[in-house]
Write a protein that holds these residues in place. Structure first.
Motif, PDB file in Angstrom:
ATOM      1  N   UNK A  11       0.812  -1.212   0.000  1.00 48.70           N
ATOM      2  CA  UNK A  11       0.000   0.000   0.000  1.00 48.70           C
ATOM      3  C   UNK A  11       0.847   1.263   0.000  1.00 48.70           C
ATOM      4  N   UNK A  12       1.925   1.218   0.746  1.00 46.79           N
ATOM      5  CA  UNK A  12       2.689   2.443   0.944  1.00 46.79           C
ATOM      6  C   UNK A  12       4.176   2.149   0.784  1.00 46.79           C
ATOM      7  N   UNK A  13       4.878   2.984   0.008  1.00 48.51           N
ATOM      8  CA  UNK A  13       6.307   2.721  -0.135  1.00 48.51           C
ATOM      9  C   UNK A  13       7.032   2.961   1.189  1.00 48.51           C
ATOM     10  N   UNK A  14       8.166   2.309   1.361  1.00 51.93           N
ATOM     11  CA  UNK A  14       8.957   2.517   2.566  1.00 51.93           C
ATOM     12  C   UNK A  14       9.463   3.951   2.619  1.00 51.93           C
ATOM     13  N   UNK A  15       9.439   4.519   3.821  1.00 48.74           N
ATOM     14  CA  UNK A  15       9.846   5.909   3.981  1.00 48.74           C
ATOM     15  C   UNK A  15      10.983   5.995   4.992  1.00 48.74           C
ATOM     16  N   UNK A  16      12.030   6.698   4.624  1.00 49.28           N
ATOM     17  CA  UNK A  16      13.138   6.952   5.545  1.00 49.28           C
ATOM     18  C   UNK A  16      13.153   8.425   5.917  1.00 49.28           C
ATOM     19  N   UNK A  17      13.495   8.703   7.176  1.00 47.86           N
ATOM     20  CA  UNK A  17      13.405  10.074   7.678  1.00 47.86           C
ATOM     21  C   UNK A  17      14.779  10.465   8.212  1.00 47.86           C
ATOM     22  N   UNK A  18      15.310  11.565   7.740  1.00 46.18           N
ATOM     23  CA  UNK A  18      16.595  12.025   8.265  1.00 46.18           C
ATOM     24  C   UNK A  18      16.461  13.456   8.760  1.00 46.18           C
ATOM     25  N   UNK A  19      16.919  13.670   9.979  1.00 41.50           N
ATOM     26  CA  UNK A  19      16.693  14.970  10.614  1.00 41.50           C
ATOM     27  C   UNK A  19      17.989  15.766  10.734  1.00 41.50           C
ATOM     28  N   UNK A  20      17.814  16.982  11.225  1.00 37.20           N
ATOM     29  CA  UNK A  20      18.916  17.921  11.369  1.00 37.20           C
ATOM     30  C   UNK A  20      20.085  17.342  12.166  1.00 37.20           C
ATOM     31  N   UNK A  21      19.761  16.720  13.291  1.00 33.42           N
ATOM     32  CA  UNK A  21      20.828  16.117  14.074  1.00 33.42           C
ATOM     33  C   UNK A  21      20.870  14.648  13.733  1.00 33.42           C
ATOM     34  N   UNK A  22      22.073  14.132  13.635  1.00 33.01           N
ATOM     35  CA  UNK A  22      22.202  12.776  13.114  1.00 33.01           C
ATOM     36  C   UNK A  22      21.543  11.730  14.020  1.00 33.01           C
ATOM     37  N   UNK A  23      21.341  12.051  15.303  1.00 36.04           N
ATOM     38  CA  UNK A  23      20.727  11.120  16.245  1.00 36.04           C
ATOM     39  C   UNK A  23      21.383   9.751  16.261  1.00 36.04           C
ATOM     40  N   UNK A  24      22.712   9.753  16.165  1.00 30.54           N
ATOM     41  CA  UNK A  24      23.418   8.484  16.361  1.00 30.54           C
ATOM     42  C   UNK A  24      23.532   8.271  17.867  1.00 30.54           C
ATOM     43  N   UNK A  25      23.535   7.026  18.284  1.00 27.88           N
ATOM     44  CA  UNK A  25      23.637   6.745  19.718  1.00 27.88           C
ATOM     45  C   UNK A  25      25.094   6.624  20.119  1.00 27.88           C
ATOM     46  N   UNK A  26      25.490   7.433  21.081  1.00 26.28           N
ATOM     47  CA  UNK A  26      26.892   7.511  21.482  1.00 26.28           C
ATOM     48  C   UNK A  26      27.373   6.209  22.132  1.00 26.28           C
ATOM     49  N   UNK A  27      26.469   5.493  22.767  1.00 25.75           N
ATOM     50  CA  UNK A  27      26.883   4.264  23.435  1.00 25.75           C
ATOM     51  C   UNK A  27      26.964   3.078  22.488  1.00 25.75           C
ATOM     52  N   UNK A  28      26.684   3.316  21.214  1.00 25.89           N
ATOM     53  CA  UNK A  28      26.843   2.239  20.229  1.00 25.89           C
ATOM     54  C   UNK A  28      27.928   2.675  19.258  1.00 25.89           C
ATOM     55  N   UNK A  29      28.728   1.747  18.771  1.00 24.69           N
ATOM     56  CA  UNK A  29      29.714   2.130  17.757  1.00 24.69           C
ATOM     57  C   UNK A  29      28.988   2.312  16.411  1.00 24.69           C
ATOM     58  N   UNK A  30      29.756   2.721  15.400  1.00 28.01           N
ATOM     59  CA  UNK A  30      29.135   3.019  14.105  1.00 28.01           C
ATOM     60  C   UNK A  30      28.456   1.769  13.532  1.00 28.01           C
ATOM     61  N   UNK A  31      29.120   0.620  13.673  1.00 29.84           N
ATOM     62  CA  UNK A  31      28.509  -0.623  13.194  1.00 29.84           C
ATOM     63  C   UNK A  31      27.121  -0.827  13.806  1.00 29.84           C
ATOM     64  N   UNK A  32      27.056  -0.694  15.133  1.00 31.54           N
ATOM     65  CA  UNK A  32      25.769  -0.932  15.803  1.00 31.54           C
ATOM     66  C   UNK A  32      24.760   0.167  15.504  1.00 31.54           C
ATOM     67  N   UNK A  33      25.253   1.350  15.171  1.00 29.63           N
ATOM     68  CA  UNK A  33      24.338   2.417  14.789  1.00 29.63           C
ATOM     69  C   UNK A  33      23.734   2.167  13.407  1.00 29.63           C
ATOM     70  N   UNK A  34      24.586   1.804  12.433  1.00 29.65           N
ATOM     71  CA  UNK A  34      24.021   1.617  11.086  1.00 29.65           C
ATOM     72  C   UNK A  34      23.121   0.379  11.014  1.00 29.65           C
ATOM     73  N   UNK A  35      23.317  -0.575  11.913  1.00 29.32           N
ATOM     74  CA  UNK A  35      22.493  -1.790  11.921  1.00 29.32           C
ATOM     75  C   UNK A  35      21.224  -1.623  12.775  1.00 29.32           C
ATOM     76  N   UNK A  36      21.084  -0.470  13.400  1.00 29.06           N
ATOM     77  CA  UNK A  36      19.992  -0.281  14.363  1.00 29.06           C
ATOM     78  C   UNK A  36      18.604  -0.565  13.775  1.00 29.06           C
ATOM     79  N   UNK A  37      18.361  -0.014  12.575  1.00 30.77           N
ATOM     80  CA  UNK A  37      17.043  -0.184  11.947  1.00 30.77           C
ATOM     81  C   UNK A  37      16.743  -1.652  11.691  1.00 30.77           C
TER      82      UNK A  37
END
Ligand code: ADP
Ligand code: MG
Length: 256
Positions: free
Chosen positions: A76-102
């Motif tokens: 019904x609806x295409x997938x939507x990704x949302x990116x905001x002004x602040x990157x909202x990466x989690x400091x307690x996760x490394x980059x690997x764990x951040x990019x895999x979060x979704x």
């Protein structure tokens, strides 16, 4: 028929609070083509973020229709990704764990999906930073990591709400060009909100200008730059660049 992915028709929206009603949008109509890079500019507080929240389905319109068109009739609806002004990466996760979060949250951590994300990480030059914390990365690299995290879920439409505005000018020029190139090569449809008119002209194929609140569409300006095939940075040197800039500037100053 043109390949439309999304259309808004006569959208109105108001916020209700104890202090009364704030009419944010008034009769907004526009459509977006599949694979298009659309920019939206407008005075501060006019309702730009509200439009993205409505498209994302986080808010419901008071009246009017938002229609999505997908290739897959089941879907019904295409997938939507949302990116905001602040990157909202989690400091307690490394980059690997951040990019895999979704993938993790959506229980999609399959070997194939992980591999796809790691390929993007590599393409976008993030491999050396995989096991670093976000604070160890530059603003530009963090924004790239945030984009990879958003793309990991393979959205068809990307909503970008002033994603570069927290970066300093120099970084902003290169990061915005960079991110635009990534989005184009991935064939995604993108809606970018920005208050930077040069950014809108250099990145977008079409710019929508909104009026003061309650926002209505004041102008829709297709951008044709002779240097568009080059990088967005080079396109700033196109002879028409300043004419488009001035056109947008006039539409906007007319408002204030
Ligand atoms: P923009 O992104 O163009 O700066 P927004 O879409 O965020 O504007 O907001 C449009 C108007 O609605 C603004 O005047 C803002 O103050 C108001 N507004 C935004 N969110 C809320 C809310 N949750 N409750 C009440 N008013 C809001
Ligand atoms: Mg906003």
């Amino acid at each position: 028929m043109e390949d439309i992915i999304l259309s808004l028709k006569n959208i109105a929206f108001s916020y209700h609070s104890l202090n009364g009603e704030i009419k944010a949008l008034n009769n907004i109509s526009f459509s977006v083509k599949t694979g298009e890079f659309l920019a939206i500019v407008g005075p501060s507080g006019c309702g730009k973020s509200t439009i993205l929240s409505l498209i994302a389905g986080l808010l419901q319109p008071e009246s009017g229709d938002i229609t999505f068109y997908t290739k897959d009739p089941q879907d019904k609806k295409p997938g939507i990704g949302y990116m905001l002004q602040h990157d909202h990466l989690f400091e307690w996760r490394d980059i690997y764990k951040n990019v895999m979060l979704g993938l993790e949250i959506n229980k999609q951590m399959t070997p194939e999906k992980k591999e796809k994300v790691l390929a993007m990480v590599d393409d976008y030059g993030l491999t050396p930073f995989l096991h670093k914390k976000p604070s160890e990365l530059s603003g530009g690299l963090k924004q790239r990591a945030a984009l990879v995290r958003t793309l990991a879920l393979e959205p068809e439409i990307l909503l970008l709400d002033e994603p570069f505005s927290a970066l300093d000018y120099q970084t902003r020029l290169t990061v915005s060009a960079d991110i635009c190139r990534i989005i184009r090569s991935a064939g995604k449809t993108a809606i970018l909100i920005t208050h930077d008119l040069s950014e809108a002209v250099s990145l977008a194929e079409r710019v929508i200008v909104l009026s003061n609140r309650p926002a209505r569409v004041k102008a829709e300006i297709p951008i044709h730059l002779t240097l568009k095939d080059d990088s967005p940075l080079a396109s700033r040197n196109a002879p028409e660049f300043k004419d488009y800039f001035n056109l947008l500037w006039e539409e906007l100053t007319d408002e204030s």
